[in-house]
Design a protein around this motif. Structure first.
Motif, PDB file in Angstrom:
ATOM      1  N   VAL A 243     -23.476   0.050   6.463  1.00 40.11           N
ATOM      2  CA  VAL A 243     -23.183   1.371   5.903  1.00 40.11           C
ATOM      3  C   VAL A 243     -23.847   2.462   6.745  1.00 40.11           C
ATOM      4  O   VAL A 243     -23.304   3.567   6.894  1.00 40.11           O
ATOM      5  CB  VAL A 243     -23.643   1.436   4.432  1.00 40.11           C
ATOM      6  N   HIS A 306     -30.821  -0.171   0.383  1.00 40.61           N
ATOM      7  CA  HIS A 306     -29.408  -0.347   0.057  1.00 40.61           C
ATOM      8  C   HIS A 306     -29.083  -1.806  -0.211  1.00 40.61           C
ATOM      9  O   HIS A 306     -29.630  -2.708   0.426  1.00 40.61           O
ATOM     10  CB  HIS A 306     -28.550   0.154   1.224  1.00 40.61           C
ATOM     11  N   ASP A 309     -22.611  -3.295  -3.680  1.00 39.78           N
ATOM     12  CA  ASP A 309     -22.248  -2.744  -4.979  1.00 39.78           C
ATOM     13  C   ASP A 309     -21.761  -3.874  -5.876  1.00 39.78           C
ATOM     14  O   ASP A 309     -20.560  -4.116  -6.021  1.00 39.78           O
ATOM     15  CB  ASP A 309     -21.163  -1.676  -4.805  1.00 39.78           C
ATOM     16  N   GLY A 334     -29.389   3.286  -2.392  1.00 38.83           N
ATOM     17  CA  GLY A 334     -28.057   2.804  -2.735  1.00 38.83           C
ATOM     18  C   GLY A 334     -28.158   1.532  -3.550  1.00 38.83           C
ATOM     19  O   GLY A 334     -27.573   0.509  -3.183  1.00 38.83           O
ATOM     20  N   PRO A 353     -24.208   6.329  -4.540  1.00 38.96           N
ATOM     21  CA  PRO A 353     -23.463   5.125  -4.899  1.00 38.96           C
ATOM     22  C   PRO A 353     -23.542   4.114  -3.758  1.00 38.96           C
ATOM     23  O   PRO A 353     -23.415   4.487  -2.585  1.00 38.96           O
ATOM     24  CB  PRO A 353     -22.024   5.636  -5.076  1.00 38.96           C
ATOM     25  N   GLU A 355     -22.618   1.485  -0.913  1.00 41.97           N
ATOM     26  CA  GLU A 355     -21.476   1.294  -0.012  1.00 41.97           C
ATOM     27  C   GLU A 355     -20.651   2.571   0.151  1.00 41.97           C
ATOM     28  O   GLU A 355     -19.447   2.508   0.356  1.00 41.97           O
ATOM     29  CB  GLU A 355     -20.587   0.131  -0.496  1.00 41.97           C
ATOM     30  N   ASP A 356     -21.327   3.716   0.106  1.00 46.33           N
ATOM     31  CA  ASP A 356     -20.640   5.000   0.254  1.00 46.33           C
ATOM     32  C   ASP A 356     -21.254   5.758   1.431  1.00 46.33           C
ATOM     33  O   ASP A 356     -22.224   6.494   1.271  1.00 46.33           O
ATOM     34  CB  ASP A 356     -20.783   5.818  -1.036  1.00 46.33           C
ATOM     35  N   ASP A 358     -20.234   8.340   3.145  1.00 49.13           N
ATOM     36  CA  ASP A 358     -20.189   9.799   3.035  1.00 49.13           C
ATOM     37  C   ASP A 358     -21.323  10.327   2.169  1.00 49.13           C
ATOM     38  O   ASP A 358     -21.941  11.355   2.480  1.00 49.13           O
ATOM     39  CB  ASP A 358     -18.839  10.238   2.453  1.00 49.13           C
ATOM     40  N   ALA A 359     -21.610   9.632   1.074  1.00 48.37           N
ATOM     41  CA  ALA A 359     -22.727  10.035   0.212  1.00 48.37           C
ATOM     42  C   ALA A 359     -24.053   9.882   0.948  1.00 48.37           C
ATOM     43  O   ALA A 359     -24.964  10.701   0.769  1.00 48.37           O
ATOM     44  CB  ALA A 359     -22.727   9.201  -1.065  1.00 48.37           C
TER      45      ALA A 359
END
Length: 417
Positions: A243, A306, A309, A334, A353, A355-356, A358-359
């Motif tokens: 990620v 991280h 999810d 994450g 969140p 596996e995001d 962009d976040a």
């Protein structure tokens, strides 16, 4: 009190199970207890015997802890069949050589991995001593969660074995409140389950860093003047460290660098992807000794913690959270569940969140552009981990529990009068 601890991992290995055991055992020895560790030849995660060791029966002492290392089939931390045989070979070897270790007052065996806990149950029965099983991961559920196996007949058989293991133990120690809830659902009385959470040896991490060494590392990885978001730990199936690579690909701020440090089952795939993309704002650094980790955190403006999810990982508290907190490194987290509650309750970082990418980019950018927020989170993190997760206090709580288990067991076996 004489404690025998059975674990697949022990320093010089630097993963979370090895560190937890070592820091607890060191404190137990300092408090006057005798500690034996029955463990493997160091080889994790590459599946290569560490320099200075041979794959043979070895006895050594480390900070007063007596370690008996047994030979086993060594394998990289990848591939189901080879890893399974590696785990089974340690279980068999530990049982075979258990006679080399004096009979303790209480025996503890830790999972992961699962087969080490099975060996502990057998050795405790053979030596006729109380048995405590420590659960650091819900296995085999975690194997299914990362996609390594489907929930087939083999997994269901091990779920049955897992339940029998809990029933056999005199006591179960878990590292999260969520684990206690999950094991309680399997019919184990809650008063036979105790939570001893992960923590950190604050004194060791509070040492001052050598500024010249720090500057040299910064130059080595070309991080001068960059805002660094790092993931430091195992690059495994559960962690989705890729990620960070995807976040780097999407990040438009040239001053932000994403860095992944470590090795594991997914490192080769990550390295291949980076070779394909050739991103200037991504660094992939090989595994480092524990002594170097504070320096890498010193280079980092943000620590990324991280996991995949998956609902199972809502029960997990990654130990790298505490390393970031004690070094005043704000966390971008994450991971849902209990870990999120800790970070947000301490106001020590930002949740995204899982596996995001962009976040992740947005959270790192926010911390870069808000120095006051960064500073506040840094100090909150440090103060919270010192107050609640100092390993010294946790180790003493653990020792008191083990003494109670040993005394209860002894009282039950001595005839009245």
């Amino acid at each position: 009190m004489h404690i025998l601890f059975l674990s697949n991992y022990f320093p010089p290995e630097v993963n979370a199970p090895a560190t937890r055991l070592y820091e607890h055992a060191k404190q137990w020895v300092a408090d006057g207890h005798t500690v034996d560790v029955l463990t493997s030849i160091p080889n994790f995660p590459e599946g290569e015997v560490y320099e200075g060791y041979e794959n043979e029966l070895t006895e050594e002492e480390r900070d007063g802890i007596r370690a008996t290392r047994v030979p086993m089939y060594v394998s990289p931390n990848e591939g189901i069949v080879r890893r399974a045989w590696s785990y089974v070979s340690f279980m068999l070897s530990a049982c075979w050589y258990a006679g080399r270790v004096p009979t303790p007052d209480v025996l503890v065996a830790t999972s992961p991995q699962f087969f080490a806990a099975l060996a502990g149950a057998w050795v405790a029965w053979w030596k006729d001593v109380p048995f405590v099983v420590e659960i650091r991961d819900l296995w085999p559920e975690s194997v299914v969660a990362v996609g390594a196996m489907n929930r087939n007949l083999v997994v269901r058989f091990f779920e049955w074995v897992e339940r029998k293991l809990y029933e056999t133990a005199d006591h179960v120690v878990v590292v999260t409140d969520a684990f206690k809830d999950e094991i309680g659902k399997k019919g184990i009385p809650r008063d036979e389950i105790s939570v001893i959470k992960n923590g950190i040896g604050t004194d060791w991490w509070e040492r001052s860093l050598d500024e010249e060494r720090l500057a040299a590392l910064r130059r080595e990885h070309e991080l001068q003047g960059r805002f660094v978001a790092s993931y430091i730990g195992t690059i495994g199936m559960a962690h989705r460290a890729d990620v960070l690579l995807e976040a780097a690909r999407r990040c438009e701020d040239p001053d932000i660098v994403f860095m992944v440090v470590g090795t594991g089952a997914k490192r080769d795939a990550l390295e291949a992807r980076q070779a394909e993309l050739q991103l200037d704002n991504f660094r992939l650094v090989d595994k480092v000794p524990k002594e170097t980790v504070p320096y890498l955190l010193g280079l980092s403006d943000v620590s990324v913690v991280h996991l995949r999810d998956d609902p199972l990982f809502e029960t997990v508290i990654p130990s790298k959270m505490f390393e970031a907190m004690i070094t005043r490194t704000p966390i971008v987290l994450g991971v849902r569940g209990e870990a999120r509650s800790i970070v947000e309750g301490a106001e020590a970082g930002l949740f995204i969140p899982p596996e995001d990418p962009d976040a992740l980019v947005e959270a790192v950018r926010r911390l870069k552009e808000n120095p006051e927020l960064h500073e506040t989170l840094s100090e909150n993190a440090h103060d919270h981990v010192q107050a609640h997760y100092d390993r010294e206090g946790l180790a003493r709580k653990y020792a008191a529990l083990l003494a109670e288990v040993a005394e209860t067991s002894q009282a039950e076996t001595v005839p009245a009068g």
